[in-house]
Design a protein around this motif. Structure first.
Motif, PDB file in Angstrom:
ATOM      1  N   LEU A  29       0.808  -1.220   0.000  1.00 37.97           N
ATOM      2  CA  LEU A  29       0.000   0.000   0.000  1.00 37.97           C
ATOM      3  C   LEU A  29       0.838   1.266   0.000  1.00 37.97           C
ATOM      4  N   CYS A  31       2.426   2.585   2.467  1.00 36.81           N
ATOM      5  CA  CYS A  31       1.994   3.375   3.625  1.00 36.81           C
ATOM      6  C   CYS A  31       3.177   4.154   4.220  1.00 36.81           C
ATOM      7  N   LEU A  82      -4.438   2.855   8.917  1.00 45.75           N
ATOM      8  CA  LEU A  82      -5.436   2.922   7.848  1.00 45.75           C
ATOM      9  C   LEU A  82      -6.739   3.524   8.365  1.00 45.75           C
ATOM     10  N   LYS A  83      -7.358   4.338   7.541  1.00 46.63           N
ATOM     11  CA  LYS A  83      -8.588   5.008   7.939  1.00 46.63           C
ATOM     12  C   LYS A  83      -9.795   4.096   7.736  1.00 46.63           C
ATOM     13  N   ARG A  86     -13.174   2.583   2.943  1.00 45.90           N
ATOM     14  CA  ARG A  86     -12.627   1.878   1.784  1.00 45.90           C
ATOM     15  C   ARG A  86     -11.159   1.489   1.972  1.00 45.90           C
ATOM     16  N   GLU A  87     -10.378   2.407   2.554  1.00 44.88           N
ATOM     17  CA  GLU A  87      -8.950   2.146   2.741  1.00 44.88           C
ATOM     18  C   GLU A  87      -8.716   0.956   3.669  1.00 44.88           C
ATOM     19  N   ARG A  90      -9.822  -2.339   1.971  1.00 42.92           N
ATOM     20  CA  ARG A  90      -8.819  -2.750   0.980  1.00 42.92           C
ATOM     21  C   ARG A  90      -7.613  -3.393   1.665  1.00 42.92           C
ATOM     22  N   TYR A 147       2.114   3.870  -7.130  1.00 39.62           N
ATOM     23  CA  TYR A 147       2.162   4.401  -5.774  1.00 39.62           C
ATOM     24  C   TYR A 147       3.542   4.209  -5.158  1.00 39.62           C
ATOM     25  N   ARG A 162       2.272   9.449   1.240  1.00 35.99           N
ATOM     26  CA  ARG A 162       1.984   8.485   0.181  1.00 35.99           C
ATOM     27  C   ARG A 162       1.749   9.274  -1.102  1.00 35.99           C
ATOM     28  N   GLU A 249      -7.922   7.750  -3.205  1.00 33.05           N
ATOM     29  CA  GLU A 249      -7.077   6.623  -2.819  1.00 33.05           C
ATOM     30  C   GLU A 249      -6.146   6.965  -1.666  1.00 33.05           C
ATOM     31  N   ASN A 250      -6.409   8.062  -0.977  1.00 28.47           N
ATOM     32  CA  ASN A 250      -5.648   8.457   0.202  1.00 28.47           C
ATOM     33  C   ASN A 250      -4.167   8.664  -0.093  1.00 28.47           C
ATOM     34  N   TYR A 251      -3.845   9.455  -1.098  1.00 28.89           N
ATOM     35  CA  TYR A 251      -2.473   9.887  -1.303  1.00 28.89           C
ATOM     36  C   TYR A 251      -2.429  11.397  -1.138  1.00 28.89           C
TER      37      TYR A 251
END
Length: 276
Positions: A29, A31, A82-83, A86-87, A90, A147, A162, A249-251
């Motif tokens: 991921l 992270c 991780l939040k 969805r994150e 996943r 990523y 990220r 996508e949390n970047y």
């Protein structure tokens, strides 16, 4: 039928496996967390697993929910941050994929190595085998290779983020013609706290839903891109500040791939700068 359970051995085995799984997931991921946090997640997972195993509860479904729901969520939240949503889902799915891969490697090698004392060495070897398998999977997945982790340096502060390497990002400074990357506003505020950039320039851009606009940009001291086991150092890159969220996508950063051409690739060594 009764079984003897050596809690110390059981804890060490679970801690080893949980930590390896979280380390693999960090790679998958990208992270931006340090390995100290991953170790903390492994410790928490092993401790809760030991507690559940000795818990005098005969309800099978209750233990099943705790094992496959509560413990894994605690590990993902603690070890990788991780939040919810969805994150986290996943990460939970990929964690099980990694578990099957790691279990398969251990089972295959275990039939040739019967001594229990080699378990920990075998677990470490399995980590690298699964990491290799995962890289092969990502090799055939364009999205997976997009990523990475980045460490952005400005003044005496640095920030680990990220990032998305976006081939569609063709932003350039109209004066210097240097490629421009984009960072979210919250990360910039955290990074520039106590020291404001001396000079801003404005970068015109076009996006879907907005015909045109400008973003303020300034030069960072350095960006360190962590990718494929290497750290690529880019000195004094231009970074634009985006006031909106970059994506779902949390970047926190969009890397212009053109800056990679001017980067200096070094071995995977830890940065000596002070972390925020």
């Amino acid at each position: 039928m009764y079984y003897e359970l050596y809690v110390d051995v059981f804890f060490l085995m679970n801690f080893t496996m949980d930590t390896i799984l979280l380390a693999l997931l960090k790679k998958a991921l990208a992270c931006p967390v340090r390995y100290g946090r991953i170790i903390a997640g492994g410790v928490l997972g092993a401790v809760v697993t030991c507690v559940v195993v000795i818990w005098p509860c005969k309800t099978t479904w209750a233990k099943f929910i705790v094992f496959h729901g509560v413990i894994n969520v605690l590990m993902l939240r603690t070890g990788l941050g991780l939040k919810w949503g969805r994150e986290l889902f996943r990460g939970w799915v990929i964690l099980y994929i990694e578990s099957f891969l790691l279990g398969g490697v251990l089972q295959f090698a275990g039939q040739y190595l019967r001594q229990g004392s080699v378990f920990f060495a075998l677990a470490v070897i399995s980590y690298y085998v699964v990491l290799g398998i995962w890289k092969i999977i990502l090799l055939f997945s364009e999205k997976g290779n997009r990523y990475c982790e980045v460490v952005v340096f400005f003044g005496e502060r640095n920030c680990r983020l990220r990032a998305l390497i976006d081939t569609g990002n063709t932003l350039k400074d109209t004066v210097s013609k240097d490629p421009v990357s984009v960072m979210d506003q919250a990360s910039v505020k955290r990074l520039t706290e106590g020291k404001q950039p001396e000079r801003f320039r404005y970068i015109p851009y076009h996006s879907i839903g907005k015909k045109e606009g400008v973003m303020p940009a300034f030069r960072m001291d350095k960006i360190q891109i962590i990718r494929d086991g290497y750290r690529i150092n880019v000195e004094h890159p231009l970074v634009a500040v985006c006031e909106e969220e970059l994506g779902s996508e949390n970047y926190q950063m969009i890397i212009n791939p053109d800056i990679l051409a001017g980067g200096k690739k070094n071995g995977d060594k830890s940065s000596s700068s002070t972390s925020v």
